[in-house]
Design a protein around this motif. Structure first.
Motif, PDB file in Angstrom:
ATOM      1  N   ILE A 243      16.495  -9.801  23.391  1.00  0.00           N
ATOM      2  CA  ILE A 243      16.485  -8.395  23.150  1.00  0.00           C
ATOM      3  C   ILE A 243      16.901  -7.510  23.668  1.00  0.00           C
ATOM      4  O   ILE A 243      17.135  -6.220  22.637  1.00  0.00           O
ATOM      5  CB  ILE A 243      15.134  -8.418  22.681  1.00  0.00           C
ATOM      6  CG1 ILE A 243      14.627  -9.951  21.126  1.00  0.00           C
ATOM      7  CG2 ILE A 243      14.605  -7.585  21.224  1.00  0.00           C
ATOM      8  CD1 ILE A 243      12.903  -9.660  21.002  1.00  0.00           C
ATOM      9  N   GLN A 244      16.278  -7.488  24.599  1.00  0.00           N
ATOM     10  CA  GLN A 244      16.950  -6.554  26.079  1.00  0.00           C
ATOM     11  C   GLN A 244      18.756  -6.211  26.095  1.00  0.00           C
ATOM     12  O   GLN A 244      18.955  -5.281  25.729  1.00  0.00           O
ATOM     13  CB  GLN A 244      16.253  -6.335  26.810  1.00  0.00           C
ATOM     14  CG  GLN A 244      14.924  -5.834  26.702  1.00  0.00           C
ATOM     15  CD  GLN A 244      14.372  -6.390  27.958  1.00  0.00           C
ATOM     16  OE1 GLN A 244      14.390  -5.437  29.236  1.00  0.00           O
ATOM     17  NE2 GLN A 244      13.223  -7.221  28.634  1.00  0.00           N
ATOM     18  N   MET A 245      19.392  -7.441  26.134  1.00  0.00           N
ATOM     19  CA  MET A 245      20.848  -7.188  26.207  1.00  0.00           C
ATOM     20  C   MET A 245      21.654  -7.302  24.661  1.00  0.00           C
ATOM     21  O   MET A 245      22.508  -5.700  25.037  1.00  0.00           O
ATOM     22  CB  MET A 245      21.290  -8.946  26.457  1.00  0.00           C
ATOM     23  CG  MET A 245      22.595  -9.095  26.830  1.00  0.00           C
ATOM     24  SD  MET A 245      23.590  -8.233  27.956  1.00  0.00           S
ATOM     25  CE  MET A 245      22.433  -9.532  29.468  1.00  0.00           C
ATOM     26  N   ALA A 246      20.806  -7.371  23.681  1.00  0.00           N
ATOM     27  CA  ALA A 246      21.845  -7.342  22.539  1.00  0.00           C
ATOM     28  C   ALA A 246      21.392  -5.343  22.109  1.00  0.00           C
ATOM     29  O   ALA A 246      22.146  -4.797  21.590  1.00  0.00           O
ATOM     30  CB  ALA A 246      20.427  -7.778  21.032  1.00  0.00           C
ATOM     31  N   GLN A 247      20.801  -5.418  22.728  1.00  0.00           N
ATOM     32  CA  GLN A 247      20.360  -3.458  22.139  1.00  0.00           C
ATOM     33  C   GLN A 247      21.225  -2.882  23.304  1.00  0.00           C
ATOM     34  O   GLN A 247      22.062  -1.662  23.017  1.00  0.00           O
ATOM     35  CB  GLN A 247      18.956  -3.000  22.791  1.00  0.00           C
ATOM     36  CG  GLN A 247      18.241  -2.094  22.105  1.00  0.00           C
ATOM     37  CD  GLN A 247      17.269  -1.187  22.382  1.00  0.00           C
ATOM     38  OE1 GLN A 247      16.349  -1.782  21.824  1.00  0.00           O
ATOM     39  NE2 GLN A 247      16.549  -0.200  22.956  1.00  0.00           N
ATOM     40  N   TYR A 248      21.186  -3.156  24.431  1.00  0.00           N
ATOM     41  CA  TYR A 248      22.662  -2.756  24.981  1.00  0.00           C
ATOM     42  C   TYR A 248      24.070  -2.289  24.502  1.00  0.00           C
ATOM     43  O   TYR A 248      24.406  -2.031  24.840  1.00  0.00           O
ATOM     44  CB  TYR A 248      22.497  -3.517  26.527  1.00  0.00           C
ATOM     45  CG  TYR A 248      23.482  -2.826  27.690  1.00  0.00           C
ATOM     46  CD1 TYR A 248      23.612  -1.255  28.140  1.00  0.00           C
ATOM     47  CD2 TYR A 248      24.258  -4.385  27.892  1.00  0.00           C
ATOM     48  CE1 TYR A 248      24.987  -1.777  29.072  1.00  0.00           C
ATOM     49  CE2 TYR A 248      25.359  -4.068  28.732  1.00  0.00           C
ATOM     50  CZ  TYR A 248      25.645  -2.720  29.550  1.00  0.00           C
ATOM     51  OH  TYR A 248      26.601  -2.381  30.154  1.00  0.00           O
ATOM     52  N   LEU A 249      24.051  -3.957  23.847  1.00  0.00           N
ATOM     53  CA  LEU A 249      25.176  -3.925  23.273  1.00  0.00           C
ATOM     54  C   LEU A 249      25.306  -3.858  21.533  1.00  0.00           C
ATOM     55  O   LEU A 249      26.595  -3.612  21.103  1.00  0.00           O
ATOM     56  CB  LEU A 249      25.767  -5.289  23.630  1.00  0.00           C
ATOM     57  CG  LEU A 249      25.760  -6.205  24.395  1.00  0.00           C
ATOM     58  CD1 LEU A 249      26.208  -7.820  24.447  1.00  0.00           C
ATOM     59  CD2 LEU A 249      27.102  -5.513  24.903  1.00  0.00           C
ATOM     60  N   LYS A 250      23.788  -3.519  21.160  1.00  0.00           N
ATOM     61  CA  LYS A 250      24.125  -2.895  19.800  1.00  0.00           C
ATOM     62  C   LYS A 250      24.094  -3.958  18.925  1.00  0.00           C
ATOM     63  O   LYS A 250      24.999  -3.635  17.717  1.00  0.00           O
ATOM     64  CB  LYS A 250      24.631  -1.115  19.723  1.00  0.00           C
ATOM     65  CG  LYS A 250      24.484  -0.277  20.274  1.00  0.00           C
ATOM     66  CD  LYS A 250      24.872   0.927  20.123  1.00  0.00           C
ATOM     67  CE  LYS A 250      25.142   2.445  20.456  1.00  0.00           C
ATOM     68  NZ  LYS A 250      24.848   2.702  22.409  1.00  0.00           N
TER      69      LYS A 250
END
Length: 350
Positions: A243-250
């Motif tokens: 989830i944190q990675m996905a937020q970083y990649l939007k």
């Protein structure tokens, strides 16, 4: 005739001198292993995939067979890992317009030997006018593209080889770790559709996005697999990290997928301020609503909100918090009683 041979990541060029007498002749070679997974131990792997070509003569006809045993560039999590591969064979003619070309799809279990070509007959090969003999040799080209890997009954995309056809159309994105040669190649159109992070990647041009040197490439691979629609079952800790990675990649679609899995698989976990704040920070509205329903008292609600950053909270999250407070009659009664109690204390003090 231009064929698709050049698009294959793994290529084998073979030159065989046709046998003058009847019998079986063969040649073998080591080829690069298949890069199907990302692992920190990858550079320690020294095994090579094996490729063998057999040529037998029967009168004026030669029969070609080829076997292949694919190995992975990386140590795998499972002893029985299967890859789905696209394979081709091209027989080079003196006149390239007359090259013979064939393609097939195969499913290989890594570490086991399979026939890539089984008994392909070459008629009239020794007839000079046919043009199959070039400078005394028969030239064969083989290509392999492992585009998917199956582990524990889940199929994953192989993002560690060049995407087939994507180079010509310039529809791939290279996600590269800063100060490292580790890369993942994935579909440009899909990432641009789901993420504003990649909106600057112009269609029909080569694109390379350099990511932080601290990025975890294994988590990145999981995140991109989910973005491409792969259904992956992960631990709660891994889902939080993705989830944190996905937020970083939007990649909002990945966040929603992970949120849904957290609710379905891990809703039994104990409520904590850390989980509550995590939901607020990453706009996981359904996850937030779940934990708001689990709060047992107005005091717990107060303690959590004290740690929340209201300036960073989304409008939707604020609405959920207000709705939870207003909709909970017990909390309202408790809040009224606490307010009345404080008023009496103030009067008695005065």
């Amino acid at each position: 005739m231009t064929t698709d041979y050049y698009k294959y990541p793994i290529k084998m060029n073979v030159e065989l001198k046709p046998p003058e007498y009847q019998g079986l002749y063969s040649t073998s070679d080591q080829i690069s292993p298949v890069a199907v997974l990302d692992d920190k131990q990858a550079q320690k792997q020294t095994d090579f995939s094996q490729f063998n070509v057999y040529l037998s003569r029967h009168g004026d006809t030669c029969v070609v067979s080829a076997t292949i045993k694919l190995l992975s560039l990386q140590p795998l999590n499972s002893n029985e890992t299967t890859v789905r591969a696209r394979c081709c064979m091209e027989i080079v003619n003196r006149d390239e317009e007359n090259n013979a070309f064939s393609e097939n799809e195969w499913v290989f279990e890594l570490g086991k030997e399979y026939f890539l070509i089984d008994g392909f007959s070459l008629l009239n090969i020794f007839d000079e006018e046919e043009g199959w003999i070039n400078n005394g040799n028969l030239k064969l080209k083989f290509g392999v593209y492992a585009y998917a890997v199956c582990e524990q009954n889940v199929w994953y995309f192989n993002f560690h080889d060049n995407l087939f056809d994507a180079k010509d159309a310039k529809q791939s994105i290279l996600l590269a770790k800063k100060n490292s040669d580790q890369i993942i190649e994935c579909n440009k159109q899909l990432l641009v559709f789901h993420s504003s992070q990649f909106a600057r990647c112009i269609p029909y041009t080569d694109s390379r996005v350099t990511l932080s040197a601290d990025i975890d490439m294994q988590l990145l691979n999981i995140c991109v697999q989910m973005a491409h629609g792969v259904h992956m079952h992960c631990s709660a800790t891994t889902l939080d990290a993705v989830i944190q990675m996905a937020q970083y990649l939007k990649l909002r679609n990945v966040q929603i997928y992970c949120e849904r899995q957290l609710i379905h698989e891990y809703s039994h976990l104990k409520v904590s301020a850390k989980k509550f704040l995590f939901a607020l920070r990453h706009d996981l509205h359904r996850y937030l609503n779940l934990y708001l329903q689990k709060l047992e008292s107005f005091k717990d609600f107060q303690e959590v909100l004290k740690k929340a950053d209201f300036q960073m909270m989304s409008t939707e999250s604020m609405k959920l918090c207000i709705k939870s407070f207003v909709g909970n009659e017990q909390w309202e009664i408790l809040s009224t009683e606490l307010g009345a109690h404080k008023t009496r204390d103030n009067r008695s003090t005065g």
